[in-house]
Scaffold this motif. Structure first.
Motif, PDB file in Angstrom:
ATOM      1  N   MET A   1       0.834  -1.181   0.000  1.00 21.33           N
ATOM      2  CA  MET A   1       0.000   0.000   0.000  1.00 21.33           C
ATOM      3  C   MET A   1       0.880   1.246   0.000  1.00 21.33           C
ATOM      4  N   GLY A   2       0.357   2.316  -0.530  1.00 20.59           N
ATOM      5  CA  GLY A   2       1.116   3.547  -0.657  1.00 20.59           C
ATOM      6  C   GLY A   2       1.348   4.235   0.668  1.00 20.59           C
ATOM      7  N   ASN A   3       2.295   5.155   0.667  1.00 16.91           N
ATOM      8  CA  ASN A   3       2.633   5.853   1.909  1.00 16.91           C
ATOM      9  C   ASN A   3       1.545   6.806   2.368  1.00 16.91           C
ATOM     10  N   GLN A   4       0.863   7.467   1.462  1.00 18.44           N
ATOM     11  CA  GLN A   4      -0.083   8.501   1.843  1.00 18.44           C
ATOM     12  C   GLN A   4      -1.543   8.126   1.610  1.00 18.44           C
ATOM     13  N   ALA A   8      -4.680   3.578  -2.522  1.00 20.89           N
ATOM     14  CA  ALA A   8      -5.948   3.903  -3.184  1.00 20.89           C
ATOM     15  C   ALA A   8      -5.777   4.641  -4.502  1.00 20.89           C
ATOM     16  N   SER A   9      -4.572   5.058  -4.840  1.00 20.20           N
ATOM     17  CA  SER A   9      -4.401   5.826  -6.072  1.00 20.20           C
ATOM     18  C   SER A   9      -4.671   4.981  -7.313  1.00 20.20           C
ATOM     19  N   ARG A  10      -4.399   3.681  -7.245  1.00 16.56           N
ATOM     20  CA  ARG A  10      -4.712   2.761  -8.340  1.00 16.56           C
ATOM     21  C   ARG A  10      -5.314   1.499  -7.741  1.00 16.56           C
ATOM     22  N   PRO A  11      -6.518   1.148  -8.143  1.00 17.75           N
ATOM     23  CA  PRO A  11      -7.162  -0.011  -7.533  1.00 17.75           C
ATOM     24  C   PRO A  11      -6.468  -1.341  -7.840  1.00 17.75           C
ATOM     25  N   ARG A  12      -5.929  -1.537  -9.039  1.00 19.58           N
ATOM     26  CA  ARG A  12      -5.218  -2.740  -9.442  1.00 19.58           C
ATOM     27  C   ARG A  12      -6.035  -4.028  -9.246  1.00 19.58           C
ATOM     28  N   VAL A  13      -7.305  -3.960  -9.495  1.00 16.21           N
ATOM     29  CA  VAL A  13      -8.153  -5.148  -9.423  1.00 16.21           C
ATOM     30  C   VAL A  13      -9.020  -5.208 -10.679  1.00 16.21           C
ATOM     31  N   TRP A  14      -9.493  -6.412 -11.013  1.00 18.92           N
ATOM     32  CA  TRP A  14     -10.287  -6.598 -12.216  1.00 18.92           C
ATOM     33  C   TRP A  14     -11.779  -6.779 -11.924  1.00 18.92           C
ATOM     34  N   HIS A  15     -12.122  -7.174 -10.717  1.00 20.53           N
ATOM     35  CA  HIS A  15     -13.517  -7.481 -10.408  1.00 20.53           C
ATOM     36  C   HIS A  15     -14.023  -6.613  -9.260  1.00 20.53           C
ATOM     37  N   ALA A  16     -15.320  -6.339  -9.282  1.00 25.33           N
ATOM     38  CA  ALA A  16     -15.930  -5.463  -8.282  1.00 25.33           C
ATOM     39  C   ALA A  16     -15.795  -6.026  -6.866  1.00 25.33           C
ATOM     40  N   ASP A  17     -15.931  -7.336  -6.705  1.00 29.26           N
ATOM     41  CA  ASP A  17     -15.820  -7.893  -5.356  1.00 29.26           C
ATOM     42  C   ASP A  17     -14.393  -7.782  -4.827  1.00 29.26           C
ATOM     43  N   HIS A  18     -13.420  -7.855  -5.710  1.00 26.85           N
ATOM     44  CA  HIS A  18     -12.031  -7.648  -5.292  1.00 26.85           C
ATOM     45  C   HIS A  18     -11.803  -6.195  -4.889  1.00 26.85           C
ATOM     46  N   LEU A  19     -12.453  -5.288  -5.618  1.00 22.14           N
ATOM     47  CA  LEU A  19     -12.340  -3.874  -5.289  1.00 22.14           C
ATOM     48  C   LEU A  19     -12.930  -3.593  -3.908  1.00 22.14           C
ATOM     49  N   MET A  20     -14.069  -4.184  -3.606  1.00 28.27           N
ATOM     50  CA  MET A  20     -14.681  -3.988  -2.285  1.00 28.27           C
ATOM     51  C   MET A  20     -13.764  -4.522  -1.184  1.00 28.27           C
ATOM     52  N   GLY A  21     -13.162  -5.666  -1.412  1.00 24.99           N
ATOM     53  CA  GLY A  21     -12.232  -6.222  -0.427  1.00 24.99           C
ATOM     54  C   GLY A  21     -11.040  -5.312  -0.217  1.00 24.99           C
ATOM     55  N   MET A  23     -10.969  -2.088  -0.730  1.00 22.79           N
ATOM     56  CA  MET A  23     -11.423  -0.874  -0.065  1.00 22.79           C
ATOM     57  C   MET A  23     -11.602  -1.104   1.439  1.00 22.79           C
ATOM     58  N   VAL A  24     -12.078  -2.272   1.823  1.00 19.50           N
ATOM     59  CA  VAL A  24     -12.202  -2.586   3.250  1.00 19.50           C
ATOM     60  C   VAL A  24     -10.824  -2.590   3.901  1.00 19.50           C
ATOM     61  N   LEU A  25      -9.853  -3.219   3.251  1.00 20.13           N
ATOM     62  CA  LEU A  25      -8.497  -3.248   3.793  1.00 20.13           C
ATOM     63  C   LEU A  25      -7.894  -1.851   3.867  1.00 20.13           C
ATOM     64  N   LEU A  30      -6.144   2.724   7.092  1.00 21.74           N
ATOM     65  CA  LEU A  30      -6.232   4.143   7.434  1.00 21.74           C
ATOM     66  C   LEU A  30      -6.695   4.338   8.872  1.00 21.74           C
ATOM     67  N   GLY A  31      -7.546   3.452   9.354  1.00 20.12           N
ATOM     68  CA  GLY A  31      -7.964   3.505  10.759  1.00 20.12           C
ATOM     69  C   GLY A  31      -6.791   3.257  11.695  1.00 20.12           C
ATOM     70  N   TYR A  32      -5.973   2.255  11.379  1.00 26.09           N
ATOM     71  CA  TYR A  32      -4.772   1.983  12.179  1.00 26.09           C
ATOM     72  C   TYR A  32      -3.810   3.168  12.143  1.00 26.09           C
TER      73      TYR A  32
END
Length: 119
Positions: A1-4, A8-21, A23-25, A30-32
Motif C-alpha cells: 500500500m502507498g505511503n499517503q 488507493a491511487s490505483r485499484p489494481r483489481v479486475w472485479h468489483a468484489d475484489h475492489l470492495m475487499g 477498499m475494506v483493507l 487508514l484507521g490503524y
C-alpha cells in the motif's frame, strides 16, 4: 500500500468484489494509521513531565523521555514508521552507522515501543 493513500491511487483489481475487499483493507489500514498518529500525539504530550511517581521521575528517565519527545517532534510520521521497518537482519559496518545506533538510541526505541504498549 502507498505511503499517503493506503494504495488507493490505483485499484489494481479486475472485479468489483475484489475492489470492495481492497477498499475494506484500505479503510482498516487508514484507521490503524489514524489511531497510531493519535497515540503518538498523546505520547508526545506526556513525555518528559514529572508524574509524582518516584520510579518515573528519575533524572535519567526524564532525560530519556525528553530525547524521545525531541525525536518524535522532529521526525515525520512516515520516517518514524520507516525507522522501525525491517524485513530481515541488516548488518551495518560503517563508522557512521556505529555512531547512529548506540545505546541511547536503542533505549529511546524501547521506550517508544513500551509507551505504545508493544513491549
Amino acid at each position: 500500500m502507498g505511503n499517503q493513500d493506503a494504495g488507493a491511487s490505483r485499484p489494481r483489481v479486475w472485479h468489483a468484489d475484489h475492489l470492495m475487499g481492497r477498499m475494506v483493507l484500505q479503510f482498516v489500514a487508514l484507521g490503524y494509521e489514524d489511531y497510531l498518529r493519535f497515540e503518538i500525539g498523546q505520547m508526545i504530550d506526556g513525555l518528559g513531565k514529572e508524574t509524582g511517581d518516584a520510579k518515573h521521575d528519575t533524572k535519567e528517565n526524564l532525560a530519556l523521555e525528553a530525547s524521545l519527545k525531541k525525536w518524535l517532534s522532529s521526525t515525520s510520521f512516515s520516517n518514524v514508521l520507516r525507522w522501525f521497518d525491517a524485513y530481515e537482519t541488516t548488518t551495518v559496518s560503517t563508522a557512521v552507522a556505529n555512531r547512529r545506533w548506540n545505546s541511547e538510541t536503542t533505549k529511546r526505541d524501547r521506550l517508544f515501543l513500551e509507551k505504545l504498549g508493544m513491549k
